[in-house]
Design an enzyme around this catalytic site. Structure first.
Site, PDB file in Angstrom:
ATOM      1  CB  THR A   7      77.969  85.366  13.893  1.00  0.00           C
ATOM      2  OG1 THR A   7      79.035  85.918  14.662  1.00  0.00           O
ATOM      3  CG2 THR A   7      78.592  84.659  12.704  1.00  0.00           C
TER       4      THR A   7
ATOM      5  CE1 TYR B 143      79.483  80.010  14.767  1.00  0.00           C
ATOM      6  CE2 TYR B 143      80.412  82.220  14.937  1.00  0.00           C
ATOM      7  CZ  TYR B 143      79.351  81.351  15.094  1.00  0.00           C
ATOM      8  OH  TYR B 143      78.148  81.825  15.582  1.00  0.00           O
TER       9      TYR B 143
HETATM   10  N1  LIG Z   1      75.920  82.840  21.423  1.00  0.00           N
HETATM   11  C1  LIG Z   1      76.307  83.857  20.656  1.00  0.00           C
HETATM   12  O1  LIG Z   1      76.835  84.876  21.153  1.00  0.00           O
HETATM   13  C2  LIG Z   1      76.056  83.810  19.179  1.00  0.00           C
HETATM   14  C3  LIG Z   1      76.526  84.862  18.400  1.00  0.00           C
HETATM   15  C4  LIG Z   1      76.274  84.849  17.033  1.00  0.00           C
HETATM   16  C5  LIG Z   1      75.574  83.793  16.460  1.00  0.00           C
HETATM   17  N2  LIG Z   1      75.156  82.755  17.228  1.00  0.00           N
HETATM   18  C6  LIG Z   1      74.421  81.672  16.579  1.00  0.00           C
HETATM   19  O2  LIG Z   1      73.219  81.427  17.273  1.00  0.00           O
HETATM   20  C7  LIG Z   1      72.874  80.052  17.199  1.00  0.00           C
HETATM   21  C8  LIG Z   1      72.559  79.537  18.591  1.00  0.00           C
HETATM   22  O3  LIG Z   1      73.696  79.731  19.408  1.00  0.00           O
HETATM   23  P1  LIG Z   1      73.679  79.399  20.966  1.00  0.00           P
HETATM   24  O4  LIG Z   1      74.587  80.344  21.638  1.00  0.00           O
HETATM   25  O5  LIG Z   1      72.280  79.276  21.429  1.00  0.00           O
HETATM   26  O6  LIG Z   1      74.389  77.964  20.962  1.00  0.00           O
HETATM   27  P2  LIG Z   1      73.978  76.633  21.728  1.00  0.00           P
HETATM   28  O7  LIG Z   1      75.138  75.687  21.541  1.00  0.00           O
HETATM   29  O8  LIG Z   1      73.530  76.929  23.112  1.00  0.00           O
HETATM   30  O9  LIG Z   1      72.722  76.131  20.889  1.00  0.00           O
HETATM   31  C9  LIG Z   1      72.826  75.353  19.718  1.00  0.00           C
HETATM   32  C10 LIG Z   1      71.730  74.297  19.809  1.00  0.00           C
HETATM   33  O10 LIG Z   1      71.747  73.515  18.595  1.00  0.00           O
HETATM   34  C11 LIG Z   1      71.731  72.124  18.938  1.00  0.00           C
HETATM   35  N3  LIG Z   1      72.419  71.431  17.835  1.00  0.00           N
HETATM   36  C12 LIG Z   1      73.708  71.597  17.420  1.00  0.00           C
HETATM   37  N4  LIG Z   1      73.950  70.810  16.362  1.00  0.00           N
HETATM   38  C13 LIG Z   1      72.806  70.141  16.081  1.00  0.00           C
HETATM   39  C14 LIG Z   1      72.442  69.191  15.098  1.00  0.00           C
HETATM   40  N5  LIG Z   1      73.322  68.741  14.200  1.00  0.00           N
HETATM   41  N6  LIG Z   1      71.173  68.715  15.115  1.00  0.00           N
HETATM   42  C15 LIG Z   1      70.276  69.144  16.024  1.00  0.00           C
HETATM   43  N7  LIG Z   1      70.556  70.050  16.982  1.00  0.00           N
HETATM   44  C16 LIG Z   1      71.817  70.536  17.003  1.00  0.00           C
HETATM   45  C17 LIG Z   1      72.428  72.036  20.278  1.00  0.00           C
HETATM   46  O11 LIG Z   1      72.090  70.884  21.027  1.00  0.00           O
HETATM   47  C18 LIG Z   1      71.951  73.313  20.960  1.00  0.00           C
HETATM   48  O12 LIG Z   1      70.726  73.119  21.645  1.00  0.00           O
HETATM   49  C19 LIG Z   1      74.046  79.351  16.530  1.00  0.00           C
HETATM   50  O13 LIG Z   1      73.728  79.110  15.180  1.00  0.00           O
HETATM   51  C20 LIG Z   1      75.174  80.348  16.639  1.00  0.00           C
HETATM   52  O14 LIG Z   1      76.096  80.225  15.588  1.00  0.00           O
HETATM   53  C21 LIG Z   1      75.386  82.745  18.578  1.00  0.00           C
END
Ligand SMILES: NC(=O)c1ccc[n+]([C@@H]2O[C@H](COP(=O)([O-])OP(=O)(O)OC[C@H]3O[C@@H](n4cnc5c(N)ncnc54)[C@H](O)[C@@H]3O)[C@@H](O)[C@H]2O)c1
Length: 325
Positions: free
Chosen positions: A117, A141
């Protein structure tokens, strides 16, 4: 054909990558505890419902499938929550990732693509970040994500067969252009999703956190990348690693940004609703400007953007939100 493990593939971003993987001949297994993801979002491959903490289940799956590569999306992602509940973040993002990496090394899963991120840059001087900009995350985070980056670099240095791509996402937004998947999390803190929810009457009003920044209209500037473009960056990363590419780290953004007020204006135009966006005080830890220098990803991975268009980003997000219960 490769065998691919996708942790968190039922979530917002993971589901878009799984959707694109469905057009390849790779075998795709999503491992997700559905804490914020939904099973309907897994539109290709196979879903195994499980928690990263369930090491026995995860190890059995890795041993059975003999994966060639892992995309690691699973994690906790809400910045303010990471401040009030840091242990949740060190546990789910750091500890669970360490355990996953242990299993990958133990069982020869040697290609790893990690969701990092722009939060690792913290309050970067000038707000325009290249991959070489110093990393000083200002919340738990961002720190947990940087810790994983460090783990990956050290592991790859020690294990010569192990290669990774770290992708540092800027502000991910929008929904699949074919309407197959989109953002479902009810607790999202993402501006475009919140503005669409407000336009649709799912929220009474929304807040703008400060209008006294040194930007053209006083509100913060961010680099919004369409989620399908981001998904393609992951496919490019996989292809790069499968062809023998060396470990690398790339920003994922368009290299330019929009103010909060500009984004809200586009949501009002797309929806045709003049909803209330109240101006409130600044929020702690918000940098005035956070945009990417985005050349490296094109040079190293061959990635090209297709959807660098704020109106399209908003329209796909809005159409998705409209049909979401
Ligand atoms: N959304 C953004 O703008 C953004 C920006 C930078 C980085 N990220 C990174 O991208 C990744 C995905 O983000 P997102 O927006 O899709 O979030 P999201 O919450 O929609 O997806 C995360 C997924 O991981 C699953 N999950 C969480 N903990 C778990 C565990 N212990 N075991 C199994 N499954 C688990 C959740 O059920 C979910 O399906 C994350 O690592 C996040 O840090 C997202």
């Amino acid at each position: 054909m490769a065998k691919i493990l996708v942790t968190g593939g039922a979530g917002y971003i993971g589901s878009h990558i799984v959707n694109l993987l469905g057009d390849t001949n790779h075998e795709v297994i999503v491992y997700d505890n559905l804490s914020t993801g939904r099973k309907e979002s897994v539109v290709a491959g196979e879903l195994v419902v499980g928690d990263l903490e369930d090491l026995e289940k995860l190890e059995n799956l890795i041993v059975e499938k003999k994966f060639d590569a892992c995309f690691h999306f699973a994690g906790s992602i809400i910045v303010p929550e990471s401040v009030t509940d840091p242990l949740k973040y060190y546990n789910n993002n750091t500890n669970n990732t360490l355990n996953l990496l242990n299993l990958c090394i133990k069982h020869g899963v040697n290609k790893f693509i990690f969701s990092s991120t722009a939060a690792v840059y913290g309050m970067a001087e000038g707000g325009i970040c290249s991959e070489d900009t110093v990393t000083v995350p200002i919340n738990p985070y961002g720190k947990t994500k940087l810790m994983t980056e460090w783990m990956l670099e050290d592991i790859a240095a020690a294990h010569k067969d192990f290669e990774f791509v770290i992708l540092r996402y800027f502000n991910v937004a929008g929904a699949n252009v074919d309407g197959k998947v989109g953002q479902c999390s009810p607790l999202s803190t993402h501006l475009i999703k919140i503005a669409c929810e407000t336009a649709l009457g799912k929220r009474e009003k929304m807040s703008v956190f400060g209008e006294d920044y040194e930007t053209k209209d006083g509100t913060c500037i961010r680099d919004y990348i369409h989620v399908d473009d981001l998904a393609q960056a992951h496919i490019d990363s996989l292809n790069y690693l499968l062809k023998g590419g060396e470990s690398t780290l790339c920003n994922c953004g368009y290299g330019h940004g929009y103010t909060v007020k500009e984004v809200i204006e586009v949501v009002k135009n797309v929806s045709g609703v003049d909803f209330v966006a109240e101006i409130g005080p600044r929020r702690a830890g918000d940098a005035p400007v956070l945009t990417s220098k985005a050349e490296k990803i094109g040079k190293v991975l061959g990635w090209k953007s297709k959807y660098d268009d704020l109106e399209l980003i908003v329209r796909t997000a809005y159409e998705w939100e409209k049909q979401l219960n």
